[in-house]
Design an enzyme around this catalytic site. Sequence first.
Site, short mmCIF file in Angstrom:
data_model
loop_
_atom_site.label_atom_id
_atom_site.label_comp_id
_atom_site.label_asym_id
_atom_site.label_seq_id
_atom_site.Cartn_x
_atom_site.Cartn_y
_atom_site.Cartn_z
CE1 TYR A 135 4.17 -15.09 -0.69
CE2 TYR A 135 3.68 -14.43 1.66
CZ TYR A 135 4.41 -14.26 0.59
OH TYR A 135 5.28 -13.17 0.41
CE LYS A 185 2.34 -7.07 -13.47
NZ LYS A 185 3.21 -6.16 -13.73
CG ASP A 217 3.95 -3.13 -12.22
OD1 ASP A 217 3.07 -2.97 -12.09
OD2 ASP A 217 4.59 -3.18 -13.55
CG ASP A 241 5.78 -10.69 2.76
OD1 ASP A 241 6.19 -9.94 3.47
OD2 ASP A 241 6.08 -11.96 2.30
CG ASP A 245 9.25 -6.07 4.98
OD1 ASP A 245 8.27 -5.94 5.76
OD2 ASP A 245 10.12 -6.66 4.95
#
Length: 350
Positions: A135, A185, A217, A241, A245
């Site tokens: 980001y 990951k 994942d 992020d 959520d």
Amino acid sequence: MKICVLPGDGIGPEIMAEAVRVLQALDLGFEMEEALLGGAAVDATGKPYPEATSKLAREADAVLLGAVGGPKWDAMPREQRPERGLLAIRKELGLFANLRPAILYPELANASTLKPEVVAGLDILIVRELTGDIYFGQPRGIEVRDGQRYGFNTMHYTESEIRRIGRVAFEAARKRNKRLCSVDKMNVLETTQLWRDVMTELAPEYPDVELSHMLVDNAAMQLVRAPKQFDVMVTGNMFGDILSDEASMLTGSIGMLPSASLDENNKGLYEPSHGSAPDIAGKGVANPLATILSAAMMLRYTFGKEEAASRVENAVKAVLAQGYRTGDIYEPGTKKVGTREMGDAVLAAL
Ligand code: NAD
């Protein structure tokens, strides 16, 4: 004990008014001062994070924020989008640790889209790194290369950035059920191989906390399959992020979930997990509880007022038990109330 109050856009001012009333009722002697952030700031000054707001935020011990954004500002140039204001304040205050609890109150078990037995009693804390990762990484952009448009971003973390967020997560796990799951990951991304290595190196300093690792994942899948297996999860900015959520929606009531973003000295920015809900703004129907619970997190993490924080949290539990519900969590047989009446009910329970 100075608090910078940033109501923001959409439902922000409505929900913030209730949180401020709760703080005033506690009568702890806070000094509260308001400033503009997001779309409201763009309208007044042309900038989403004006200098006056930055000054107040830097001077204050904590920042309490409603929400920013809305369709009115979506077509503006990127530097004038309300979300830029949010990224700027997080970056300027060095708020590198985002703590988002996902708690399912027993009274609201039916609000989740998952079966009650999968989610009832859910209590997870997601710790997300907030100032690094793809980001913020440079270089970034969209350019024309070889006759076609080319988009690119850069993922990176230093080991010190990973270590400081790791410590926040281990400390948080220590105060809860002492289990920490680090999400990465590493099978594809070198940056997250380093993430896993640094988390593993930290573990011996926290022998009372059980550390595990999970690929992102799989973590996304496990969160809907068996979310109660988790206690504290820690991950980078982008994965956090998305996963935070996902975790908040497990509860079915985004209007209930607070968050805290902390710097190295426990100065913090506290805000509900939801956005500015332009669809219901100005109607007096928004749920103020996430903002009130964010104020409770502020009492605990920045001001060390554990007893006052618990009083506020218990008042919220009491109003749910009494059957008060805003539209987002309403079920037949409960009492539907607006933003102000919900605030009144919390004050009465306090
Ligand atoms: P949102 O969270 O604002 O709304 C999603 C849905 O949840 C809407 O139907 C809304 O009415 C409902 N909802 C949200 N909070 C509620 C509350 N307290 N009470 C009752 N219902 C509530 O997400 P969105 O619609 O994707 O985004 C709207 C705007 O908010 C966008 O401009 C977005 O950029 C911005 N946003 C801001 C933040 C922030 O300030 N931290 C976070 C997310 C989105």
